[in-house]
Write an enzyme that holds these catalytic residues in place. Structure first.
Site, mmCIF file in Angstrom:
data_model
loop_
_atom_site.group_PDB
_atom_site.id
_atom_site.type_symbol
_atom_site.label_atom_id
_atom_site.label_comp_id
_atom_site.label_asym_id
_atom_site.label_seq_id
_atom_site.Cartn_x
_atom_site.Cartn_y
_atom_site.Cartn_z
ATOM 1 C CB SER A 157 -0.920 0.019 1.217
ATOM 2 O OG SER A 157 -1.798 -1.074 1.205
HETATM 3 N N1 SAH Z 1 -1.233 -4.531 3.839
HETATM 4 C C1 SAH Z 1 -0.613 -4.899 2.609
HETATM 5 C C2 SAH Z 1 -1.527 -4.665 1.426
HETATM 6 C C3 SAH Z 1 -1.295 -5.664 0.360
HETATM 7 S S1 SAH Z 1 -2.459 -5.594 -0.979
HETATM 8 C C4 SAH Z 1 0.696 -4.164 2.392
HETATM 9 O O1 SAH Z 1 0.858 -3.060 2.901
HETATM 10 O O2 SAH Z 1 1.560 -4.702 1.706
HETATM 11 C C5 SAH Z 1 -3.809 -6.515 -0.314
HETATM 12 C C6 SAH Z 1 -3.564 -7.955 0.004
HETATM 13 O O3 SAH Z 1 -4.836 -8.532 0.324
HETATM 14 C C7 SAH Z 1 -3.005 -8.801 -1.134
HETATM 15 O O4 SAH Z 1 -1.825 -9.416 -0.702
HETATM 16 C C8 SAH Z 1 -4.110 -9.834 -1.413
HETATM 17 O O5 SAH Z 1 -3.617 -11.104 -1.786
HETATM 18 C C9 SAH Z 1 -4.821 -9.888 -0.082
HETATM 19 N N2 SAH Z 1 -6.194 -10.384 -0.120
HETATM 20 C C10 SAH Z 1 -7.157 -10.173 -1.050
HETATM 21 N N3 SAH Z 1 -8.286 -10.803 -0.703
HETATM 22 C C11 SAH Z 1 -8.052 -11.445 0.480
HETATM 23 C C12 SAH Z 1 -8.822 -12.288 1.340
HETATM 24 N N4 SAH Z 1 -10.082 -12.628 1.057
HETATM 25 N N5 SAH Z 1 -8.241 -12.764 2.457
HETATM 26 C C13 SAH Z 1 -6.963 -12.445 2.772
HETATM 27 N N6 SAH Z 1 -6.182 -11.666 1.993
HETATM 28 C C14 SAH Z 1 -6.716 -11.171 0.859
#
Ligand code: SAH
Length: 217
Positions: free
Chosen positions: A65
């Site tokens: 993010s």
């Molecule tokens: N907090 C993270 C954001 C990563 S992007 C950071 O700062 O790096 C969002 C993430 O949510 C991705 O890795 C994606 O695989 C995950 N995601 C999407 N749907 C999900 C679900 N149903 N359960 C768990 N993770 C999920």
């Protein structure tokens, strides 16, 4: 230990000054973001951009993010020392690290096996005690519920009921809701049963989508 040079520390301070200029005022959040080396949570090929205010690619076609998004969500969450916080979307682990620095006891769920494995190992290596799960965030982590706070870091089509159920009465959930156009919401679960949750809106935002089912490869 992974390196954190004077130059990188300097870039991080500059990033935090810019976040302040963009309206982030929460001192604890700014201190945490000044402390955590964001470049550790991405491929070294991208380090040149690690302290720019932008989302960057990580494994499995996902993104770390944007710093201003992490700052906004972390501020809205109003974390206090010792609170139990559930994060959906572990991704790179950067937001997880910030929550740990804010004093939270963090439980974090990721649906992509590759990311779950890499990030779990990284968080351990750099000394955070967050509990990582491979699973579907729509279901939450019922055996560890209830949580004081829940933060969703992917765009949810709607507020998952299972997550509302796992929030303590009086607890807060910060969640981007929508399909293409997403809106950042903060939902306060009422203390008294039978009352409606209070929903506050914090404008449009962009996230990778929240998807169902674990992805093993
Ligand atoms: N907090 C993270 C954001 C990563 S992007 C950071 O700062 O790096 C969002 C993430 O949510 C991705 O890795 C994606 O695989 C995950 N995601 C999407 N749907 C999900 C679900 N149903 N359960 C768990 N993770 C999920």
């Amino acid at each position: 230990m992974i390196e954190d040079t004077y130059a990188q520390k300097g870039q991080r301070e500059k990033m935090c000054k810019q976040l302040q200029e963009k309206g982030i005022t929460n001192g604890a959040v700014l201190a945490a973001m000044n402390k955590v080396p964001r470049h550790w949570y991405m491929d070294s090929a991208l380090w040149f951009h690690a302290y720019d205010d932008q989302a960057l690619p990580i494994l499995c076609d996902q993104t770390i993010s944007q710093p201003s998004t992490v700052a906004t969500q972390s501020s809205l969450l109003q974390v206090e020392q010792g609170m139990k916080v559930l994060e959906v979307g572990t991704g790179s682990g950067y937001q997880t690290a910030i929550l740990c620095e804010l004093g939270a006891k963090v439980f974090t769920i990721e649906r992509q096996k590759g990311l779950y494995e890499k990030t779990k190992a990284l968080l351990q290596q750099v000394g955070y005690r967050a509990k990582c799960f491979l699973g579907d965030g729509y279901k939450g982590a019922p055996s560890y519920a209830p949580f004081d706070r829940i933060i969703i870091t992917c765009g949810a089509p709607e507020v998952p009921q299972a997550l509302m159920d796992q929030l303590k009465p009086g607890g807060l959930m910060v969640i981007p809701v929508g399909d293409n156009e997403m809106e950042m919401l903060r939902i306060a679960k009422p203390v008294a049963e039978g009352e409606e949750p209070k929903v506050e809106r914090f404008g449009n935002c962009k996230f990778v989508p929240m998807l169902g089912k674990v992805k093993f490869r």
